[in-house]
Scaffold this motif. Sequence first.
Motif, PDB file in Angstrom:
ATOM      1  N   SER A  48      28.494  -7.408  17.227  1.00 58.45           N
ATOM      2  CA  SER A  48      29.170  -8.487  17.544  1.00 58.45           C
ATOM      3  C   SER A  48      30.622  -8.668  17.088  1.00 58.45           C
ATOM      4  O   SER A  48      31.028  -7.568  16.587  1.00 58.45           O
ATOM      5  N   ASP A  49      31.329  -9.872  17.365  1.00 59.24           N
ATOM      6  CA  ASP A  49      32.424  -9.881  17.140  1.00 59.24           C
ATOM      7  C   ASP A  49      32.826  -9.951  15.451  1.00 59.24           C
ATOM      8  O   ASP A  49      33.873  -9.362  15.270  1.00 59.24           O
ATOM      9  N   ALA A  50      32.011 -10.333  14.873  1.00 60.40           N
ATOM     10  CA  ALA A  50      31.946 -10.273  13.303  1.00 60.40           C
ATOM     11  C   ALA A  50      31.993  -9.120  12.771  1.00 60.40           C
ATOM     12  O   ALA A  50      32.603  -8.773  11.937  1.00 60.40           O
ATOM     13  N   ASP A  51      31.136  -8.311  13.511  1.00 59.99           N
ATOM     14  CA  ASP A  51      30.869  -7.067  12.615  1.00 59.99           C
ATOM     15  C   ASP A  51      32.268  -6.012  13.217  1.00 59.99           C
ATOM     16  O   ASP A  51      32.476  -5.066  12.479  1.00 59.99           O
ATOM     17  N   ARG A  52      32.602  -6.257  14.129  1.00 57.65           N
ATOM     18  CA  ARG A  52      33.976  -5.726  14.770  1.00 57.65           C
ATOM     19  C   ARG A  52      35.156  -6.143  14.195  1.00 57.65           C
ATOM     20  O   ARG A  52      35.948  -5.178  13.651  1.00 57.65           O
ATOM     21  N   ALA A  53      35.157  -7.374  13.755  1.00 62.63           N
ATOM     22  CA  ALA A  53      36.146  -7.813  12.784  1.00 62.63           C
ATOM     23  C   ALA A  53      36.271  -7.447  11.355  1.00 62.63           C
ATOM     24  O   ALA A  53      37.116  -7.099  10.824  1.00 62.63           O
ATOM     25  N   TRP A  62      37.239   2.917  12.335  1.00 67.71           N
ATOM     26  CA  TRP A  62      36.998   3.362  13.712  1.00 67.71           C
ATOM     27  C   TRP A  62      37.565   4.660  14.038  1.00 67.71           C
ATOM     28  O   TRP A  62      36.772   5.331  15.078  1.00 67.71           O
ATOM     29  N   PRO A  63      38.617   5.565  13.538  1.00 68.61           N
ATOM     30  CA  PRO A  63      38.526   6.985  13.667  1.00 68.61           C
ATOM     31  C   PRO A  63      37.417   7.831  13.389  1.00 68.61           C
ATOM     32  O   PRO A  63      37.070   8.694  14.168  1.00 68.61           O
ATOM     33  N   VAL A  64      36.860   7.375  12.237  1.00 69.74           N
ATOM     34  CA  VAL A  64      35.495   8.136  11.838  1.00 69.74           C
ATOM     35  C   VAL A  64      34.265   8.017  13.061  1.00 69.74           C
ATOM     36  O   VAL A  64      33.715   8.858  13.311  1.00 69.74           O
ATOM     37  N   VAL A  65      34.319   6.703  13.706  1.00 69.34           N
ATOM     38  CA  VAL A  65      33.103   6.396  14.545  1.00 69.34           C
ATOM     39  C   VAL A  65      33.599   7.110  15.775  1.00 69.34           C
ATOM     40  O   VAL A  65      32.592   7.869  16.435  1.00 69.34           O
ATOM     41  N   ILE A  66      34.874   7.076  16.148  1.00 73.48           N
ATOM     42  CA  ILE A  66      35.374   7.748  17.238  1.00 73.48           C
ATOM     43  C   ILE A  66      35.313   9.333  17.235  1.00 73.48           C
ATOM     44  O   ILE A  66      34.693  10.104  18.157  1.00 73.48           O
ATOM     45  N   ALA A  67      35.523   9.914  15.985  1.00 70.14           N
ATOM     46  CA  ALA A  67      35.297  11.294  15.815  1.00 70.14           C
ATOM     47  C   ALA A  67      33.890  11.561  15.677  1.00 70.14           C
ATOM     48  O   ALA A  67      33.416  12.803  16.336  1.00 70.14           O
ATOM     49  N   GLY A  68      32.988  11.022  15.349  1.00 76.64           N
ATOM     50  CA  GLY A  68      31.641  11.208  15.252  1.00 76.64           C
ATOM     51  C   GLY A  68      31.103  11.496  16.646  1.00 76.64           C
ATOM     52  O   GLY A  68      30.339  12.138  17.074  1.00 76.64           O
TER      53      GLY A  68
END
Length: 192
Positions: A48-53, A62-68
Amino acid sequence: MLRIVNRVLLGVTGLALVLLGGSVLAVGLGASPPSWWIHDGRHDVLVSDADRARWRDEGWFWPVVIAGLAVLVLLALWWLVAVLRRRRLAEVIVDTGDGEGALLRGRAMEGVLADEAGRLDGVQRAQVQLTGRRNGPEARVQLLLEPHADPGHALHSVTTRALAHARDSAGLSTLPAEVRLRGAKHRAERVS
């Protein structure tokens, strides 16, 4: 070994995708999800928008998520290449005469063929790799010849002895082969 890992990975990945996809489909079709489920209903989103914010202020998230995710994509590509690159023949169908046949491990046939070719006169070392289909294998033979060996004699011996024995033992009508010959370097002794 690769075949076992491949089957386990396919099974686990398939089971996870079926469970996750089936449950998302069930919730999307109107089934009520359990309280611990990631979706609350049919019109709910995954992030959701709240989770992203919430993670916007954390510079590492976000770099860790993208690297994973990049590591997962690279592992999936490596796995795909490993599956597609299977050059070696895992099994050969042996004609047993009863109409059913038996399976012979490709590595076992390679080992026996390499051992027999390596014992031929003038051959220092032999390597064999089986390719092709289970009912129509092909052999790639590499021979390292002694310095004194006659290449023509070595080629004749490997085709009439080692390859013929392997073909007859497996009950094959033909066993096409590519034989590569390489000469060993002669070590000269220094005389003082």
